[in-house]
Design a protein around this motif. Structure first.
Motif, PDB file in Angstrom:
ATOM      1  N   GLY A 153      -2.255   5.007   6.666  1.00 19.19           N
ATOM      2  CA  GLY A 153      -0.793   4.989   6.692  1.00 19.19           C
ATOM      3  C   GLY A 153      -0.290   3.656   6.133  1.00 19.19           C
ATOM      4  N   ASP A 154      -0.932   2.563   6.563  1.00 13.86           N
ATOM      5  CA  ASP A 154      -0.604   1.216   6.092  1.00 13.86           C
ATOM      6  C   ASP A 154      -0.907   1.103   4.593  1.00 13.86           C
ATOM      7  N   ILE A 155      -2.105   1.514   4.207  1.00 13.78           N
ATOM      8  CA  ILE A 155      -2.540   1.370   2.807  1.00 13.78           C
ATOM      9  C   ILE A 155      -1.601   2.139   1.857  1.00 13.78           C
ATOM     10  N   TYR A 156      -1.308   3.382   2.179  1.00 13.29           N
ATOM     11  CA  TYR A 156      -0.450   4.193   1.290  1.00 13.29           C
ATOM     12  C   TYR A 156       0.993   3.686   1.276  1.00 13.29           C
ATOM     13  N   MET A 157       1.504   3.364   2.471  1.00 14.50           N
ATOM     14  CA  MET A 157       2.903   2.930   2.562  1.00 14.50           C
ATOM     15  C   MET A 157       3.115   1.578   1.884  1.00 14.50           C
ATOM     16  N   SER A 158       2.115   0.703   1.965  1.00 16.36           N
ATOM     17  CA  SER A 158       2.251  -0.643   1.397  1.00 16.36           C
ATOM     18  C   SER A 158       2.237  -0.640  -0.128  1.00 16.36           C
ATOM     19  N   ASP A 159       1.768   0.463  -0.689  1.00 17.15           N
ATOM     20  CA  ASP A 159       1.698   0.576  -2.142  1.00 17.15           C
ATOM     21  C   ASP A 159       3.087   0.946  -2.673  1.00 17.15           C
ATOM     22  N   VAL A 160       3.522   0.262  -3.731  1.00 17.14           N
ATOM     23  CA  VAL A 160       4.854   0.603  -4.259  1.00 17.14           C
ATOM     24  C   VAL A 160       4.852   1.975  -4.921  1.00 17.14           C
ATOM     25  N   SER A 161       3.708   2.340  -5.505  1.00 19.97           N
ATOM     26  CA  SER A 161       3.694   3.699  -6.065  1.00 19.97           C
ATOM     27  C   SER A 161       3.166   4.641  -4.985  1.00 19.97           C
ATOM     28  N   GLY A 162       3.993   5.557  -4.564  1.00 22.64           N
ATOM     29  CA  GLY A 162       3.599   6.507  -3.523  1.00 22.64           C
ATOM     30  C   GLY A 162       4.024   6.073  -2.134  1.00 22.64           C
ATOM     31  N   GLY A 163       4.284   4.775  -1.946  1.00 23.77           N
ATOM     32  CA  GLY A 163       4.721   4.281  -0.642  1.00 23.77           C
ATOM     33  C   GLY A 163       6.054   3.575  -0.756  1.00 23.77           C
ATOM     34  N   VAL A 164       6.329   2.641   0.190  1.00 22.94           N
ATOM     35  CA  VAL A 164       7.612   1.929   0.144  1.00 22.94           C
ATOM     36  C   VAL A 164       7.426   0.464  -0.254  1.00 22.94           C
ATOM     37  N   GLY A 165       6.150   0.016  -0.349  1.00 23.23           N
ATOM     38  CA  GLY A 165       5.872  -1.372  -0.728  1.00 23.23           C
ATOM     39  C   GLY A 165       5.811  -2.279   0.494  1.00 23.23           C
ATOM     40  N   GLU A 166       5.005  -3.348   0.388  1.00 25.01           N
ATOM     41  CA  GLU A 166       4.752  -4.312   1.475  1.00 25.01           C
ATOM     42  C   GLU A 166       6.001  -4.769   2.218  1.00 25.01           C
ATOM     43  N   ASP A 167       7.073  -5.075   1.464  1.00 24.77           N
ATOM     44  CA  ASP A 167       8.259  -5.682   2.063  1.00 24.77           C
ATOM     45  C   ASP A 167       8.901  -4.809   3.131  1.00 24.77           C
ATOM     46  N   ARG A 168       8.720  -3.522   3.005  1.00 18.74           N
ATOM     47  CA  ARG A 168       9.361  -2.611   3.969  1.00 18.74           C
ATOM     48  C   ARG A 168       8.406  -2.109   5.045  1.00 18.74           C
ATOM     49  N   VAL A 169       7.150  -2.598   4.994  1.00 20.41           N
ATOM     50  CA  VAL A 169       6.160  -2.151   5.978  1.00 20.41           C
ATOM     51  C   VAL A 169       6.036  -3.177   7.100  1.00 20.41           C
ATOM     52  N   VAL A 170       6.057  -2.699   8.345  1.00 22.31           N
ATOM     53  CA  VAL A 170       5.832  -3.575   9.489  1.00 22.31           C
ATOM     54  C   VAL A 170       4.541  -3.118  10.157  1.00 22.31           C
ATOM     55  N   ARG A 171       3.567  -4.045  10.277  1.00 19.78           N
ATOM     56  CA  ARG A 171       2.235  -3.678  10.774  1.00 19.78           C
ATOM     57  C   ARG A 171       2.070  -4.002  12.257  1.00 19.78           C
ATOM     58  N   PHE A 172       1.429  -3.085  12.976  1.00 20.89           N
ATOM     59  CA  PHE A 172       1.145  -3.270  14.401  1.00 20.89           C
ATOM     60  C   PHE A 172      -0.344  -3.060  14.619  1.00 20.89           C
ATOM     61  N   SER A 173      -0.912  -3.725  15.641  1.00 15.88           N
ATOM     62  CA  SER A 173      -2.354  -3.563  15.827  1.00 15.88           C
ATOM     63  C   SER A 173      -2.677  -2.227  16.500  1.00 15.88           C
ATOM     64  N   LYS A 174      -1.717  -1.672  17.242  1.00 17.71           N
ATOM     65  CA  LYS A 174      -1.938  -0.351  17.850  1.00 17.71           C
ATOM     66  C   LYS A 174      -0.830   0.597  17.404  1.00 17.71           C
ATOM     67  N   GLY A 175      -1.202   1.866  17.219  1.00 18.93           N
ATOM     68  CA  GLY A 175      -0.234   2.877  16.807  1.00 18.93           C
ATOM     69  C   GLY A 175       0.927   2.961  17.784  1.00 18.93           C
ATOM     70  N   ASN A 176       0.583   2.876  19.077  1.00 20.04           N
ATOM     71  CA  ASN A 176       1.605   3.010  20.107  1.00 20.04           C
ATOM     72  C   ASN A 176       2.656   1.898  20.019  1.00 20.04           C
ATOM     73  N   ASP A 177       2.225   0.709  19.597  1.00 21.02           N
ATOM     74  CA  ASP A 177       3.181  -0.401  19.449  1.00 21.02           C
ATOM     75  C   ASP A 177       4.172  -0.102  18.321  1.00 21.02           C
ATOM     76  N   ALA A 178       3.689   0.558  17.270  1.00 20.10           N
ATOM     77  CA  ALA A 178       4.583   0.946  16.173  1.00 20.10           C
ATOM     78  C   ALA A 178       5.614   1.947  16.690  1.00 20.10           C
ATOM     79  N   VAL A 179       5.137   2.874  17.538  1.00 26.07           N
ATOM     80  CA  VAL A 179       6.037   3.898  18.079  1.00 26.07           C
ATOM     81  C   VAL A 179       7.064   3.263  19.024  1.00 26.07           C
ATOM     82  N   LEU A 180       6.638   2.270  19.808  1.00 25.34           N
ATOM     83  CA  LEU A 180       7.587   1.574  20.689  1.00 25.34           C
ATOM     84  C   LEU A 180       8.652   0.856  19.871  1.00 25.34           C
ATOM     85  N   ALA A 181       8.245   0.262  18.747  1.00 23.89           N
ATOM     86  CA  ALA A 181       9.197  -0.414  17.863  1.00 23.89           C
ATOM     87  C   ALA A 181      10.193   0.597  17.288  1.00 23.89           C
TER      88      ALA A 181
END
Ligand code: GLN
Length: 259
Positions: A153-181
Motif C-alpha cells: 500500500g505504501d509502495i504503490y501510493m508513494s509512487d507518483v505514477s499509479g499512486g499519490v506520491g510521497e508528499d501525500r503519504v503518511v506512514r504508520f508502523s501499524k495498520g491500526n494506527d493509520a486507521v486511528l489517524a
C-alpha cells in the motif's frame, strides 16, 4: 616401530574427524536453529496474524504451525516490524517471513517466495460520507493517504505514477494506527489489505471501504535465497496441506465464505 604406529593412529584420528565433520555437514539443519522453525511476522494484521490475549493466532500462524508439524519442527513466532522481516530472513535471523506478505518483483530480488497460499486486495478505507467515492477521486484529489510503512500500500501510493506520491503519504508502523489517524481526521483515506481493512472498519465506527479495489495481489512466505532445501520442503508441505483440506479449512475458519 612405535613412531609408525603413532602415525597410523593419528592419521586414523584425522580421518575420523574428517568423517565426523562430513557427516555433521550432511546432517546440518535446514533451519536457523535445529528442530525449530522461526517465523517472523507483524502481529497486527487480522485475520492473518493478531494477538488473542498473549498468543499470536490467525491464518498465517495456523498454516505455519501445520507446516512445522509436517516438517517435524517446533514453530516459534517472533513479532517484529513489517519492514524488518525481509532483512531478517536475508541475514538468517528468521527461517521464514509470513505476514500476509505480497509477492513483488522487487522483493523477489532479496528473498525467495513459497507457493502462494492466499490472495489479497489493496482496499481503500474512507470516513462514511467522504467525497472520495472511488480510487480515481482519491488519486486525482489533494488527499492525504495513511499507509503501513513498507507495505505494498505504501509502495504503490508513494509512487507518483499509479499512486499519490510521497508528499501525500503518511506512514504508520501499524495498520491500526493509520486507521486511528483516519478516524481522527489526520488523513483522508487509508490504503491497506482488504481483510485487515474489514476488521479495522468493524472495530471503528464511521468508516467504510470503497467498493473499487486498488490492486490485487498474492500472499506467500519468504525464505532466504540460499535455503532452497527449506523452500522445497515448505512448498511440498503447502501442496499436501492444500490437497488434504487443511489450509482451505484454516482460511474458512477465519474468513467464512458467505452462503
Ligand atoms: N500485503 C502487504 C504487503 O505485503 C501488507 C502486509 C502487512 O502489512 N502485513 O506489503
Amino acid at each position: 616401530m612405535k613412531n609408525i604406529l603413532r602415525r597410523i593412529v593419528s592419521a586414523g584420528l584425522v580421518l575420523c574427524m574428517a568423517g565426523a565433520l562430513a557427516s555433521c555437514a550432511k546432517k546440518k539443519s535446514m533451519t536457523v536453529q535445529k528442530d525449530k522453525l522461526i517465523m517472523a511476522t507483524n502481529a497486527y494484521f487480522p485475520p492473518y496474524e493478531y494477538y488473542d490475549n498473549s498468543k499470536i493466532v490467525g491464518i498465517d500462524a495456523e498454516i505455519a504451525e501445520a507446516i512445522a508439524k509436517k516438517l517435524g519442527l517446533e514453530l516459534e513466532i517472533q513479532d517484529v516490524e513489517f519492514d524488518s522481516i525481509i532483512a531478517g530472513v536475508q541475514s538468517n535471523k528468521y527461517d521464514i517471513g509470513m505476514a500476509g506478505m505480497t509477492v513483488t518483483d522487487e522483493r523477489k530480488l532479496a528473498v525467495n517466495f513459497s507457493t502462494t497460499y492466499a490472495t489479497g486486495i489493496q482496499a481503500v478505507i474512507v470516513p462514511e460520507g467522504s467525497e472520495i467515492t472511488d480510487v480515481d477521486t482519491l488519486l486525482g484529489g489533494d488527499y492525504k493517504v495513511g499507509v503501513q510503512q513498507g507495505t505494498t500500500g505504501d509502495i504503490y501510493m508513494s509512487d507518483v505514477s499509479g499512486g499519490v506520491g510521497e508528499d501525500r503519504v503518511v506512514r504508520f508502523s501499524k495498520g491500526n494506527d493509520a486507521v486511528l489517524a483516519l478516524s481522527t481526521g489526520k488523513v483522508d483515506a487509508v490504503v491497506i489489505d482488504n481483510e485487515p481493512a474489514k476488521s479495522f472498519v468493524a472495530a471503528n465506527e464511521g468508516l467504510t471501504i470503497l467498493e473499487t479495489a486498488y490492486v490485487e495481489e498474492e500472499y506467500a512466505m519468504c525464505i532466504n535465497k540460499n535455503n532452497t532445501e527449506l523452500l522445497e520442503a515448505i512448498n511440498k508441505a503447502l501442496k499436501e496441506l492444500t490437497e488434504d483440506g487443511t489450509i482451505p479449512a484454516i482460511i474458512e475458519k477465519y474468513i467464512p465464505s458467505k452462503g
